[in-house]
Motif scaffolding. Structure first.
Motif, PDB file in Angstrom:
ATOM      1  N   ILE A  40      -4.624  -6.966 -11.374  1.00  0.00           N
ATOM      2  CA  ILE A  40      -3.386  -7.716 -11.125  1.00  0.00           C
ATOM      3  C   ILE A  40      -2.503  -7.698 -12.373  1.00  0.00           C
ATOM      4  CG2 ILE A  40      -2.426 -10.009 -10.589  1.00  0.00           C
ATOM      5  CD1 ILE A  40      -3.771  -8.610  -8.193  1.00  0.00           C
ATOM      6  N   SER A  41      -3.099  -7.827 -13.543  1.00  0.00           N
ATOM      7  CA  SER A  41      -2.319  -7.810 -14.794  1.00  0.00           C
ATOM      8  C   SER A  41      -1.567  -6.500 -14.967  1.00  0.00           C
ATOM      9  CB  SER A  41      -3.236  -8.041 -16.001  1.00  0.00           C
ATOM     10  OG  SER A  41      -3.779  -9.331 -15.946  1.00  0.00           O
ATOM     11  N   VAL A  42      -2.228  -5.394 -14.685  1.00  0.00           N
ATOM     12  CA  VAL A  42      -1.585  -4.076 -14.785  1.00  0.00           C
ATOM     13  C   VAL A  42      -0.444  -3.976 -13.774  1.00  0.00           C
ATOM     14  CG1 VAL A  42      -1.919  -1.596 -14.416  1.00  0.00           C
ATOM     15  CG2 VAL A  42      -3.609  -2.905 -15.708  1.00  0.00           C
ATOM     16  N   ALA A  43      -0.695  -4.418 -12.551  1.00  0.00           N
ATOM     17  CA  ALA A  43       0.330  -4.351 -11.502  1.00  0.00           C
ATOM     18  C   ALA A  43       1.527  -5.234 -11.850  1.00  0.00           C
ATOM     19  CB  ALA A  43      -0.270  -4.771 -10.164  1.00  0.00           C
ATOM     20  N   MET A  44       1.268  -6.429 -12.377  1.00  0.00           N
ATOM     21  CA  MET A  44       2.368  -7.335 -12.740  1.00  0.00           C
ATOM     22  C   MET A  44       3.198  -6.750 -13.879  1.00  0.00           C
ATOM     23  SD  MET A  44       2.217  -9.686 -10.511  1.00  0.00           S
ATOM     24  CE  MET A  44       1.437  -8.534  -9.382  1.00  0.00           C
ATOM     25  N   LYS A  45       2.528  -6.082 -14.821  1.00  0.00           N
ATOM     26  CA  LYS A  45       3.250  -5.439 -15.918  1.00  0.00           C
ATOM     27  C   LYS A  45       4.193  -4.369 -15.363  1.00  0.00           C
ATOM     28  CE  LYS A  45       2.698  -2.581 -20.013  1.00  0.00           C
ATOM     29  NZ  LYS A  45       1.776  -1.741 -20.775  1.00  0.00           N
ATOM     30  N   ASN A  46       3.701  -3.551 -14.442  1.00  0.00           N
ATOM     31  CA  ASN A  46       4.538  -2.499 -13.843  1.00  0.00           C
ATOM     32  C   ASN A  46       5.694  -3.091 -13.044  1.00  0.00           C
ATOM     33  OD1 ASN A  46       2.983  -0.432 -14.931  1.00  0.00           O
ATOM     34  ND2 ASN A  46       1.626  -0.342 -13.145  1.00  0.00           N
ATOM     35  N   LEU A  47       5.428  -4.144 -12.286  1.00  0.00           N
ATOM     36  CA  LEU A  47       6.501  -4.787 -11.515  1.00  0.00           C
ATOM     37  C   LEU A  47       7.542  -5.401 -12.444  1.00  0.00           C
ATOM     38  CD1 LEU A  47       4.465  -6.528  -8.655  1.00  0.00           C
ATOM     39  CD2 LEU A  47       5.933  -4.506  -8.453  1.00  0.00           C
ATOM     40  N   ARG A  48       7.089  -5.985 -13.554  1.00  0.00           N
ATOM     41  CA  ARG A  48       8.015  -6.574 -14.533  1.00  0.00           C
ATOM     42  C   ARG A  48       8.865  -5.493 -15.192  1.00  0.00           C
ATOM     43  NH1 ARG A  48       7.405  -7.152 -19.687  1.00  0.00           N
ATOM     44  NH2 ARG A  48       5.159  -6.856 -19.643  1.00  0.00           N
ATOM     45  N   ILE A  53       9.949  -8.487 -10.927  1.00  0.00           N
ATOM     46  CA  ILE A  53       9.488  -9.856 -11.178  1.00  0.00           C
ATOM     47  C   ILE A  53       9.854 -10.274 -12.592  1.00  0.00           C
ATOM     48  CG2 ILE A  53       7.535  -9.703  -9.563  1.00  0.00           C
ATOM     49  CD1 ILE A  53       5.689  -9.480 -12.086  1.00  0.00           C
ATOM     50  N   LYS A  54       9.805 -11.592 -12.808  1.00  0.00           N
ATOM     51  CA  LYS A  54       9.932 -12.169 -14.148  1.00  0.00           C
ATOM     52  C   LYS A  54       8.691 -13.010 -14.377  1.00  0.00           C
ATOM     53  CE  LYS A  54      14.942 -12.512 -14.209  1.00  0.00           C
ATOM     54  NZ  LYS A  54      16.092 -13.415 -14.229  1.00  0.00           N
ATOM     55  N   VAL A  55       8.179 -12.964 -15.599  1.00  0.00           N
ATOM     56  CA  VAL A  55       7.029 -13.778 -15.979  1.00  0.00           C
ATOM     57  C   VAL A  55       7.456 -14.619 -17.177  1.00  0.00           C
ATOM     58  CG1 VAL A  55       4.605 -13.766 -16.691  1.00  0.00           C
ATOM     59  CG2 VAL A  55       5.467 -11.927 -15.222  1.00  0.00           C
ATOM     60  N   ASP A  56       7.381 -15.961 -17.027  1.00  0.00           N
ATOM     61  CA  ASP A  56       7.797 -16.822 -18.139  1.00  0.00           C
ATOM     62  C   ASP A  56       6.644 -17.018 -19.131  1.00  0.00           C
ATOM     63  OD1 ASP A  56       6.115 -18.801 -17.145  1.00  0.00           O
ATOM     64  OD2 ASP A  56       7.731 -20.049 -16.365  1.00  0.00           O
ATOM     65  N   ASN A  57       6.897 -17.789 -20.179  1.00  0.00           N
ATOM     66  CA  ASN A  57       5.897 -18.001 -21.236  1.00  0.00           C
ATOM     67  C   ASN A  57       4.630 -18.684 -20.728  1.00  0.00           C
ATOM     68  OD1 ASN A  57       7.613 -16.822 -23.061  1.00  0.00           O
ATOM     69  ND2 ASN A  57       8.498 -18.755 -23.749  1.00  0.00           N
ATOM     70  N   SER A  58       4.745 -19.436 -19.646  1.00  0.00           N
ATOM     71  CA  SER A  58       3.579 -20.124 -19.078  1.00  0.00           C
ATOM     72  C   SER A  58       2.790 -19.229 -18.128  1.00  0.00           C
ATOM     73  CB  SER A  58       4.031 -21.377 -18.324  1.00  0.00           C
ATOM     74  OG  SER A  58       4.721 -22.249 -19.180  1.00  0.00           O
ATOM     75  N   GLY A  59       3.286 -18.013 -17.884  1.00  0.00           N
ATOM     76  CA  GLY A  59       2.606 -17.082 -16.985  1.00  0.00           C
ATOM     77  C   GLY A  59       3.002 -17.250 -15.529  1.00  0.00           C
ATOM     78  N   PHE A  60       4.056 -18.031 -15.280  1.00  0.00           N
ATOM     79  CA  PHE A  60       4.524 -18.227 -13.911  1.00  0.00           C
ATOM     80  C   PHE A  60       5.379 -17.039 -13.490  1.00  0.00           C
ATOM     81  CE2 PHE A  60       4.415 -22.972 -15.065  1.00  0.00           C
ATOM     82  CZ  PHE A  60       3.059 -23.038 -14.792  1.00  0.00           C
ATOM     83  N   ILE A  61       5.111 -16.539 -12.288  1.00  0.00           N
ATOM     84  CA  ILE A  61       5.749 -15.319 -11.793  1.00  0.00           C
ATOM     85  C   ILE A  61       6.807 -15.676 -10.756  1.00  0.00           C
ATOM     86  CG2 ILE A  61       5.348 -13.157 -10.548  1.00  0.00           C
ATOM     87  CD1 ILE A  61       2.423 -13.329 -11.666  1.00  0.00           C
ATOM     88  N   THR A  62       7.993 -15.110 -10.918  1.00  0.00           N
ATOM     89  CA  THR A  62       9.063 -15.268  -9.920  1.00  0.00           C
ATOM     90  C   THR A  62       9.627 -13.897  -9.598  1.00  0.00           C
ATOM     91  OG1 THR A  62      10.694 -15.660 -11.679  1.00  0.00           O
ATOM     92  CG2 THR A  62       9.741 -17.608 -10.627  1.00  0.00           C
ATOM     93  N   LEU A  63      10.135 -13.760  -8.395  1.00  0.00           N
ATOM     94  CA  LEU A  63      10.749 -12.508  -7.963  1.00  0.00           C
ATOM     95  C   LEU A  63      12.185 -12.435  -8.470  1.00  0.00           C
ATOM     96  CD1 LEU A  63       9.495 -12.560  -4.265  1.00  0.00           C
ATOM     97  CD2 LEU A  63       8.735 -10.981  -6.038  1.00  0.00           C
TER      98      LEU A  63
END
Length: 182
Positions: A40-48, A53-63
């Motif tokens: 999931i971490s690898v996939a989230m990095k690619n999506l970001r 997606i956006k990932v804030d400092n707390s690790g919360f993911i938004t589209l």
């Protein structure tokens, strides 16, 4: 830009989770999709990096706007295809799995025509009166034919709850249902 099926699945999952949870984290996606946290971490990095997606400092993911557009499109396809498959009598669990497979491969033109057909011919109505009381009962039916005669509209439909045909006469405030059994 062509997006892979796996990326569409992740975006759809984020959208679904955002409707259920106050915030979406990588661990929520891992649990929902039954994948490992590193995957999931690898996939989230690619999506970001691709701006979905956006990932804030707390690790919360938004589209992002583009991520939301893709996720909404896929989720809409999924819901409509699942509803259609269930209407055809497919077990809901199997319909869910098959909708996941079909949603990625169906062309935009085919999906648009299928959606028009479903919206025109497959309906759910709530019938409200029984012995003077309001009763909420959903009934699915397939519209077979619509005929207009002298201001009255006759709708011939096939009920999916009761066996038989329902003839509905609607017009000038009049509404009658007659069930014609086999």
């Amino acid at each position: 830009m062509q997006i892979h099926q796996s990326a569409e699945d992740y975006l759809e999952c984020i959208l679904k989770l955002s409707k259920e949870l106050p915030v979406v984290r990588s661990i929520d996606i891992a649990n929902e999709m039954n994948y490992s946290k590193p995957s999931i971490s690898v996939a989230m990095k690619n999506l970001r990096l691709n701006g979905y997606i956006k990932v804030d400092n707390s690790g919360f993911i938004t589209l992002t706007e583009s991520g939301m557009e893709i996720a909404s499109n896929i989720y809409d396809r999924h819901l409509i295809l699942r509803k259609w498959l269930e209407f055809l009598g497919i077990d809901p669990e199997i319909a869910e799995q098959d909708a996941c497979k079909i949603e990625h491969d169906i062309s935009e033109e085919t999906f648009k025509k299928l959606k028009e057909h479903i919206n025109e011919h497959i309906h759910e109505k709530t019938y409200l009166r029984r012995n003077g009381r309001t009763v909420k009962k959903k009934q699915r039916f397939l519209v077979l034919m619509k005929i207009k005669i002298r201001g009255f509209c006759f709708v011939v439909s096939l009920s999916l709850i009761k066996t038989g045909m329902i003839v509905c006469l609607v017009g000038k405030g009049l509404c009658r249902h007659t069930v014609l059994q086999k």
